[in-house]
Design a protein around this motif. Structure first.
Motif, mmCIF file in Angstrom:
data_model
loop_
_atom_site.group_PDB
_atom_site.id
_atom_site.type_symbol
_atom_site.label_atom_id
_atom_site.label_comp_id
_atom_site.label_asym_id
_atom_site.label_seq_id
_atom_site.Cartn_x
_atom_site.Cartn_y
_atom_site.Cartn_z
ATOM 1 N N UNK A 28 33.941 39.943 32.235
ATOM 2 C CA UNK A 28 32.802 40.834 32.465
ATOM 3 C C UNK A 28 31.968 40.360 33.653
ATOM 4 N N UNK A 29 31.671 39.076 33.729
ATOM 5 C CA UNK A 29 30.885 38.569 34.858
ATOM 6 C C UNK A 29 31.685 38.630 36.149
ATOM 7 N N UNK A 30 32.988 38.458 36.068
ATOM 8 C CA UNK A 30 33.849 38.583 37.241
ATOM 9 C C UNK A 30 33.790 40.011 37.784
ATOM 10 N N UNK A 31 33.889 41.003 36.882
ATOM 11 C CA UNK A 31 33.802 42.409 37.298
ATOM 12 C C UNK A 31 32.441 42.727 37.897
ATOM 13 N N UNK A 32 31.385 42.160 37.336
ATOM 14 C CA UNK A 32 30.040 42.362 37.884
ATOM 15 C C UNK A 32 29.949 41.804 39.303
ATOM 16 N N UNK A 33 30.497 40.628 39.515
ATOM 17 C CA UNK A 33 30.465 40.010 40.843
ATOM 18 C C UNK A 33 31.247 40.843 41.855
ATOM 19 N N UNK A 35 31.741 44.088 41.806
ATOM 20 C CA UNK A 35 30.954 45.286 42.089
ATOM 21 C C UNK A 35 29.754 44.953 42.978
ATOM 22 N N UNK A 36 29.092 43.850 42.678
ATOM 23 C CA UNK A 36 27.910 43.441 43.437
ATOM 24 C C UNK A 36 28.257 43.125 44.891
ATOM 25 N N UNK A 37 29.347 42.435 45.086
ATOM 26 C CA UNK A 37 29.751 42.015 46.434
ATOM 27 C C UNK A 37 30.519 43.096 47.187
ATOM 28 N N UNK A 38 31.029 44.100 46.467
ATOM 29 C CA UNK A 38 31.757 45.181 47.117
ATOM 30 C C UNK A 38 33.128 44.762 47.639
ATOM 31 N N UNK A 39 33.787 43.882 46.915
ATOM 32 C CA UNK A 39 35.102 43.418 47.353
ATOM 33 C C UNK A 39 36.149 44.512 47.160
ATOM 34 N N UNK A 40 36.990 44.671 48.165
ATOM 35 C CA UNK A 40 38.072 45.639 48.100
ATOM 36 C C UNK A 40 39.378 44.943 47.774
ATOM 37 N N UNK A 41 40.466 45.562 48.182
ATOM 38 C CA UNK A 41 41.776 44.986 47.912
ATOM 39 C C UNK A 41 42.155 45.167 46.462
ATOM 40 N N UNK A 42 43.196 44.492 46.083
ATOM 41 C CA UNK A 42 43.674 44.536 44.711
ATOM 42 C C UNK A 42 43.159 43.300 43.992
ATOM 43 N N UNK A 43 42.507 43.497 42.873
ATOM 44 C CA UNK A 43 41.923 42.399 42.100
ATOM 45 C C UNK A 43 42.737 42.193 40.832
ATOM 46 N N UNK A 44 43.111 40.940 40.572
ATOM 47 C CA UNK A 44 43.910 40.610 39.393
ATOM 48 C C UNK A 44 43.197 39.510 38.617
ATOM 49 N N UNK A 45 42.915 39.765 37.361
ATOM 50 C CA UNK A 45 42.270 38.788 36.493
ATOM 51 C C UNK A 45 43.329 38.168 35.587
ATOM 52 N N UNK A 46 43.507 36.853 35.678
ATOM 53 C CA UNK A 46 44.487 36.143 34.855
ATOM 54 C C UNK A 46 43.741 35.318 33.816
ATOM 55 N N UNK A 47 43.567 35.899 32.638
ATOM 56 C CA UNK A 47 42.771 35.232 31.610
ATOM 57 C C UNK A 47 43.366 33.900 31.172
ATOM 58 N N UNK A 48 44.664 33.719 31.358
ATOM 59 C CA UNK A 48 45.303 32.458 30.975
ATOM 60 C C UNK A 48 45.404 31.470 32.131
ATOM 61 N N UNK A 49 44.765 31.795 33.254
ATOM 62 C CA UNK A 49 44.729 30.880 34.389
ATOM 63 C C UNK A 49 46.102 30.420 34.832
ATOM 64 N N UNK A 50 46.247 29.114 35.053
ATOM 65 C CA UNK A 50 47.512 28.568 35.545
ATOM 66 C C UNK A 50 48.648 28.727 34.536
ATOM 67 N N UNK A 51 48.315 29.066 33.307
ATOM 68 C CA UNK A 51 49.345 29.257 32.282
ATOM 69 C C UNK A 51 49.849 30.694 32.218
ATOM 70 N N UNK A 52 49.274 31.577 32.998
ATOM 71 C CA UNK A 52 49.710 32.971 32.982
ATOM 72 C C UNK A 52 51.084 33.085 33.645
ATOM 73 N N UNK A 53 51.875 34.074 33.260
ATOM 74 C CA UNK A 53 53.203 34.239 33.859
ATOM 75 C C UNK A 53 53.159 34.391 35.380
ATOM 76 N N UNK A 54 52.195 35.137 35.908
ATOM 77 C CA UNK A 54 52.114 35.320 37.363
ATOM 78 C C UNK A 54 51.853 33.989 38.066
ATOM 79 N N UNK A 55 50.916 33.210 37.545
ATOM 80 C CA UNK A 55 50.631 31.901 38.139
ATOM 81 C C UNK A 55 51.849 30.987 38.049
#
Length: 68
Positions: A28-33, A35-55
């Protein structure tokens, strides 16, 4: 990410897409940041951090990390 905004706009005009990966703990705070900063591109949130399959697939251990 602030310093890359202009480059991101320039590269997207050439068909290059930036993918920003987050290991933040609070989505939630990541999404707020975003929106606040107006970042574009593709945003990916990996809740499992370095343990996520993508990482694991890309051997991501720390951020930022860049790939071409």
């Amino acid at each position: 990410m602030d310093s890359m905004k202009d480059l991101q706009v320039e590269m997207e005009a050439k068909g290059i897409v930036f993918i920003n990966v987050s290991f933040d703990r609070n989505e939630a705070s990541w999404n707020e940041a975003l929106a606040e900063k107006g970042y574009g591109g593709t945003q990916v949130f990996l809740k499992d951090g370095v343990n996520s399959p993508l990482a694991q697939d890309y051997n991501v251990r720390a951020l930022p990390q860049y790939y071409l």
